[in-house]
Design an enzyme around this catalytic site. Structure first.
Site, PDB file in Angstrom:
ATOM      1  N   SER A 212       0.783   7.140  -8.744  1.00 56.57           N
ATOM      2  CA  SER A 212       2.207   6.254  -8.714  1.00 56.57           C
ATOM      3  C   SER A 212       1.523   4.903  -9.003  1.00 56.57           C
TER       4      SER A 212
ATOM      5  N   ASN B 147       0.566  11.100  10.193  1.00 58.89           N
ATOM      6  CA  ASN B 147       1.533  10.255  11.244  1.00 58.89           C
ATOM      7  C   ASN B 147       2.865  10.573  11.417  1.00 58.89           C
TER       8      ASN B 147
ATOM      9  N   THR C  75      -8.577   3.605  -2.997  1.00 60.28           N
ATOM     10  CA  THR C  75      -7.877   4.473  -2.318  1.00 60.28           C
ATOM     11  C   THR C  75      -8.658   5.949  -3.313  1.00 60.28           C
TER      12      THR C  75
ATOM     13  N   GLN D 142     -10.591   4.961  -0.142  1.00 60.16           N
ATOM     14  CA  GLN D 142     -10.209   5.535   1.344  1.00 60.16           C
ATOM     15  C   GLN D 142      -9.242   6.528   1.029  1.00 60.16           C
TER      16      GLN D 142
ATOM     17  N   ASN E 151       1.448  -8.221  -6.893  1.00 65.24           N
ATOM     18  CA  ASN E 151       0.648  -8.662  -5.476  1.00 65.24           C
ATOM     19  C   ASN E 151      -0.661  -8.289  -5.366  1.00 65.24           C
TER      20      ASN E 151
ATOM     21  N   TYR F 254       1.621   2.219  -7.469  1.00 66.01           N
ATOM     22  CA  TYR F 254       0.699   1.609  -6.297  1.00 66.01           C
ATOM     23  C   TYR F 254      -0.610   2.069  -6.524  1.00 66.01           C
ATOM     24  N   HIS F 255      -0.867   3.296  -6.713  1.00 65.68           N
ATOM     25  CA  HIS F 255      -2.209   3.986  -7.173  1.00 65.68           C
ATOM     26  C   HIS F 255      -2.994   3.393  -8.398  1.00 65.68           C
TER      27      HIS F 255
ATOM     28  N   LYS G 251      -4.299   0.053  -7.743  1.00 70.98           N
ATOM     29  CA  LYS G 251      -5.927   0.046  -7.280  1.00 70.98           C
ATOM     30  C   LYS G 251      -6.956   0.481  -8.491  1.00 70.98           C
TER      31      LYS G 251
ATOM     32  N   ARG H 166       0.851  -1.182   0.091  1.00 77.66           N
ATOM     33  CA  ARG H 166      -0.038   0.104  -0.074  1.00 77.66           C
ATOM     34  C   ARG H 166       0.831   1.243   0.180  1.00 77.66           C
TER      35      ARG H 166
ATOM     36  N   ALA I  30       1.826  11.146   5.566  1.00 81.97           N
ATOM     37  CA  ALA I  30       2.111  12.676   6.211  1.00 81.97           C
ATOM     38  C   ALA I  30       1.723  12.941   7.499  1.00 81.97           C
TER      39      ALA I  30
HETATM   40  P1  NAD Z   1      -0.520  -2.454   5.764  1.00 76.45           P
HETATM   41  O1  NAD Z   1       0.858  -2.606   4.942  1.00 76.45           O
HETATM   42  O2  NAD Z   1      -0.504  -1.909   7.272  1.00 76.45           O
HETATM   43  O3  NAD Z   1      -1.445  -3.939   5.727  1.00 76.45           O
HETATM   44  C1  NAD Z   1      -1.260  -4.708   4.680  1.00 76.45           C
HETATM   45  C2  NAD Z   1      -1.448  -6.150   5.144  1.00 76.45           C
HETATM   46  O4  NAD Z   1      -1.602  -6.888   3.971  1.00 76.45           O
HETATM   47  C3  NAD Z   1      -0.092  -6.665   5.774  1.00 76.45           C
HETATM   48  O5  NAD Z   1      -0.171  -7.105   7.042  1.00 76.45           O
HETATM   49  C4  NAD Z   1       0.486  -7.510   4.742  1.00 76.45           C
HETATM   50  O6  NAD Z   1       1.312  -8.555   5.222  1.00 76.45           O
HETATM   51  C5  NAD Z   1      -0.777  -8.140   4.045  1.00 76.45           C
HETATM   52  N1  NAD Z   1      -0.469  -8.353   2.717  1.00 76.45           N
HETATM   53  C6  NAD Z   1       0.016  -7.741   1.784  1.00 76.45           C
HETATM   54  N2  NAD Z   1      -0.165  -8.342   0.485  1.00 76.45           N
HETATM   55  C7  NAD Z   1      -0.475  -9.741   0.678  1.00 76.45           C
HETATM   56  C8  NAD Z   1      -0.836 -10.889   0.055  1.00 76.45           C
HETATM   57  N3  NAD Z   1      -0.454 -10.950  -1.017  1.00 76.45           N
HETATM   58  N4  NAD Z   1      -1.343 -11.949   0.577  1.00 76.45           N
HETATM   59  C9  NAD Z   1      -1.870 -12.024   2.148  1.00 76.45           C
HETATM   60  N5  NAD Z   1      -1.517 -10.875   2.702  1.00 76.45           N
HETATM   61  C10 NAD Z   1      -0.860  -9.848   2.321  1.00 76.45           C
HETATM   62  O7  NAD Z   1      -1.445  -1.605   4.906  1.00 76.45           O
HETATM   63  P2  NAD Z   1      -2.787  -0.598   5.754  1.00 76.45           P
HETATM   64  O8  NAD Z   1      -2.329   0.758   5.891  1.00 76.45           O
HETATM   65  O9  NAD Z   1      -3.280  -1.318   6.715  1.00 76.45           O
HETATM   66  O10 NAD Z   1      -3.548  -0.545   4.431  1.00 76.45           O
HETATM   67  C11 NAD Z   1      -4.526  -1.624   4.007  1.00 76.45           C
HETATM   68  C12 NAD Z   1      -5.337  -1.339   2.918  1.00 76.45           C
HETATM   69  O11 NAD Z   1      -5.986   0.037   2.772  1.00 76.45           O
HETATM   70  C13 NAD Z   1      -4.591  -1.472   1.253  1.00 76.45           C
HETATM   71  O12 NAD Z   1      -5.179  -1.887   0.624  1.00 76.45           O
HETATM   72  C14 NAD Z   1      -4.232   0.034   1.316  1.00 76.45           C
HETATM   73  O13 NAD Z   1      -4.116   0.304  -0.074  1.00 76.45           O
HETATM   74  C15 NAD Z   1      -5.744   0.864   1.862  1.00 76.45           C
HETATM   75  N6  NAD Z   1      -5.434   1.851   2.175  1.00 76.45           N
HETATM   76  C16 NAD Z   1      -4.842   2.634   3.489  1.00 76.45           C
HETATM   77  C17 NAD Z   1      -4.573   3.725   3.620  1.00 76.45           C
HETATM   78  C18 NAD Z   1      -3.744   4.435   4.668  1.00 76.45           C
HETATM   79  O14 NAD Z   1      -3.695   5.420   4.965  1.00 76.45           O
HETATM   80  N7  NAD Z   1      -3.177   3.311   5.539  1.00 76.45           N
HETATM   81  C19 NAD Z   1      -5.303   4.800   2.971  1.00 76.45           C
HETATM   82  C20 NAD Z   1      -6.297   4.354   1.719  1.00 76.45           C
HETATM   83  C21 NAD Z   1      -6.268   3.020   1.476  1.00 76.45           C
HETATM   84  N1  USQ Z   2       3.831  14.404   2.022  1.00 81.36           N
HETATM   85  C1  USQ Z   2       4.638  15.366   2.681  1.00 81.36           C
HETATM   86  N2  USQ Z   2       5.476  15.260   3.389  1.00 81.36           N
HETATM   87  C2  USQ Z   2       5.683  13.928   3.999  1.00 81.36           C
HETATM   88  C3  USQ Z   2       4.925  12.911   3.651  1.00 81.36           C
HETATM   89  C4  USQ Z   2       4.067  13.077   2.485  1.00 81.36           C
HETATM   90  O1  USQ Z   2       4.373  16.458   2.089  1.00 81.36           O
HETATM   91  O2  USQ Z   2       6.492  13.785   4.911  1.00 81.36           O
HETATM   92  C5  USQ Z   2       2.827  14.726   1.107  1.00 81.36           C
HETATM   93  C6  USQ Z   2       2.898  14.034  -0.171  1.00 81.36           C
HETATM   94  O3  USQ Z   2       3.853  14.560  -1.219  1.00 81.36           O
HETATM   95  C7  USQ Z   2       1.404  13.642  -0.976  1.00 81.36           C
HETATM   96  C8  USQ Z   2       0.895  13.987   0.673  1.00 81.36           C
HETATM   97  O4  USQ Z   2       1.496  14.184   1.727  1.00 81.36           O
HETATM   98  O5  USQ Z   2       1.423  14.813  -1.455  1.00 81.36           O
HETATM   99  C9  USQ Z   2       0.178  12.530   0.955  1.00 81.36           C
HETATM  100  O6  USQ Z   2       1.329  11.534   0.951  1.00 81.36           O
HETATM  101  P1  USQ Z   2       1.068  10.353   2.103  1.00 81.36           P
HETATM  102  O7  USQ Z   2       2.474   9.508   1.835  1.00 81.36           O
HETATM  103  O8  USQ Z   2       0.389  10.870   3.368  1.00 81.36           O
HETATM  104  O9  USQ Z   2       0.122   9.546   1.332  1.00 81.36           O
HETATM  105  P2  USQ Z   2      -0.036   8.464  -0.007  1.00 81.36           P
HETATM  106  O10 USQ Z   2       1.193   8.311  -0.719  1.00 81.36           O
HETATM  107  O11 USQ Z   2      -1.132   9.307  -0.834  1.00 81.36           O
HETATM  108  O12 USQ Z   2      -0.524   7.334   0.377  1.00 81.36           O
HETATM  109  C10 USQ Z   2      -1.361   6.971   1.750  1.00 81.36           C
HETATM  110  C11 USQ Z   2      -1.308   5.326   1.927  1.00 81.36           C
HETATM  111  C12 USQ Z   2      -1.917   4.690   0.798  1.00 81.36           C
HETATM  112  C13 USQ Z   2      -3.418   5.174   0.540  1.00 81.36           C
HETATM  113  C14 USQ Z   2      -3.227   6.812   0.227  1.00 81.36           C
HETATM  114  C15 USQ Z   2      -4.815   7.473   0.065  1.00 81.36           C
HETATM  115  O13 USQ Z   2       0.062   4.958   2.089  1.00 81.36           O
HETATM  116  O14 USQ Z   2      -2.076   3.382   1.074  1.00 81.36           O
HETATM  117  O15 USQ Z   2      -3.957   4.838  -0.650  1.00 81.36           O
HETATM  118  O16 USQ Z   2      -2.781   7.365   1.464  1.00 81.36           O
HETATM  119  S1  USQ Z   2      -4.765   8.938  -0.844  1.00 81.36           S
HETATM  120  O17 USQ Z   2      -3.824   9.864  -0.380  1.00 81.36           O
HETATM  121  O18 USQ Z   2      -6.193   9.299  -0.769  1.00 81.36           O
HETATM  122  O19 USQ Z   2      -4.532   8.365  -2.247  1.00 81.36           O
END
Ligand code: NAD
Ligand code: USQ
Length: 382
Positions: free
Chosen positions: A179, A240, A144, A208, A118, A181-182, A185, A100, A238
């Protein structure tokens, strides 16, 4: 109701599994634990020390009497996935189990490929096992807000009605992710939408925003249940990150001008939104999209809020703009809809109310564990 939480050892998944278990759902966790492996490879660690998953689940049972089934394995392994699904027989699957991090996916070709294989293959396997054996199961998939990018018009919830050359249609909202990653999704969303259309599966895509905070009622019950809190330049997000930077006296790392605006939500709202989605399932054949966030802030606004909250605790907080390692719009329009979950009854926690309890105080408590060499970003998009 039986709910399988895929990715239940991760940040959102662990909090959700305990919340649902506490609310009377029968919960299973499926996770390959690969996230712990990626942390080890990058030499990074969550600020809060997290126990092995088996110990966490045992502690939960000791405290509450509630069991959680555990399936350790990889979603991209179809035989394992199918075995786990047949053993647990879920009525709903909540799928958090993906790579993620946007920076992780931009490290190099290998990490881009790893992320997309993955995420896309894992989700595709899940769709196939549902088609084969669980056609009525409701898939709640974490998408996302970043799928939409930053268009110069309002962002709708998944679909937009367009009139073109005198004809009208409701179409998937255009996607401009920032990215690899994005992008994974977006590919998932298309695959799920298609599977609902051709096989009649039911799914909810939760687009989310950025999740913040570490405390939920359940993870706060015991030190062994504590959730992860990432602050490094790859997995830390950002808000956290800024709290932990404030706690150790590191200048807050605003990338570029900090005018980038993003949608955000408290982890306590993540778990509630998932429950709302499960409790009111999508219809057979329906690909439903909810934008899952509660507030929108610019990065600069967040930095200012954390500076204020830090000052009130006696911390001296400096905000420093650094060169943006990402290729992204900094000055842009951003206005996204989020009424679907509010209509189902979500009552948001506001950042201004939770900054101190859920984040800054945690950051201060564990600040001796911070490795300052992991704070500055090392991955660039160029
Ligand atoms: P995380 O990395 O803390 O947790 C993801 C978990 O999935 C991990 O425990 C990992 O081991 C497991 N995993 C990954 N690939 C796997 C696979 N192939 N098989 C089995 N397990 C697998 O991430 P998170 O922050 O909890 O995010 C969870 C979900 O929410 C993700 O899909 C992420 O894209 C989405 N999301 C997160 C945020 C955020 O701010 N954290 C924001 C928007 C969306
Ligand atoms: N940023 C800063 N300083 C930092 C870290 C980030 O200015 O130290 C900026 C980045 O440039 C970006 C924004 O903050 O413009 C958000 O970055 P982020 O790392 O907080 O979040 P992002 O990369 O978008 O990813 C996170 C999660 C991802 C989820 C996404 C939701 O890791 O799993 O999908 O948030 S969203 O942003 O709505 O796509």
């Amino acid at each position: 109701m039986k709910v399988l939480v895929i990715g239940g050892d991760g940040y959102c998944g662990w909090a959700t599994a305990l919340y649902l278990s506490n609310r009377g759902y029968e919960v299973g966790i499926l996770d390959s634990l690969v996230r712990r492996h990626w942390d080890a490879q990058l030499c990074v660690e969550t600020l809060t020390p997290i126990a092995p998953i088996q110990q966490r689940i045992q502690r939960w049972k000791d405290l509450t009497g509630k069991s959680i089934d555990l399936f350790v394995g990889d979603l991209t392994d179809y035989t394992f996935l199918s075995g786990a699904m047949h053993s647990f027989e879920p009525e709903a699957v909540v799928h958090f189990g993906e790579q993620r991090s946007a920076p992780f996916s931009m490290i190099d070709r290998e990490h881009a490929v790893l992320t997309q294989v993955n995420n896309v293959v894992g989700t595709l396997n899940l769709l196939y096992v549902m088609r084969e054996s669980f056609p009525d199961c409701h898939l709640v998939k974490l998408g996302t807000m970043g799928e939409y990018g930053t268009p110069n018009i309002d962002i709708e919830e998944g679909y937009i009605t367009i009139e073109h050359n005198g004809r009208k249609d409701t179409l998937p909202y255009p996607k401009q992710p920032g990215s690899f990653y994005h992008l994974s999704k977006v590919h998932d969303s298309h695959n799920i939408h298609f599977a609902c259309k051709i096989w009649g599966l039911r799914a909810t895509d939760l687009n989310q925003g950025i999740v913040y905070g570490v405390l939920t009622d359940e993870t706060g019950m015991d030190e062994l249940l504590v959730n992860r809190l990432d602050y490094d330049g790859v997995f830390g997000t950002a808000l956290n990150r800024f709290c932990i930077q404030a706690a150790v006296g590191h200048p807050l790392t605003v990338y570029g001008s900090g005018s980038q605006t993003r949608a955000m939500l408290d982890i306590r709202d993540t778990v509630r939104c998932v429950e709302l989605a499960i409790a009111t399932p999508a219809n057979p054949g329906e690909f439903r999209v909810f934008n899952q966030f509660t507030e929108m802030f610019s990065i600069q606004d967040i930095a200012m809020m954390i500076k204020g909250a830090g000052n009130s605790l006696g911390l001296s907080v400096e905000i420093k703009s650094i060169e943006n390692p990402r290729v992204e719009a900094e000055e842009h329009y951003f206005n996204a809809k989020n009424t679907n979950l509010l209509d189902l009854g979500l009552q948001p926690h506001l950042l201004s109310d939770s900054l101190l309890d859920s984040l800054l105080n945690f950051s201060i408590k564990y600040k001796d564990r911070v490795d300052e060499s992991q704070i500055l970003p090392k991955v660039t998009w160029r």
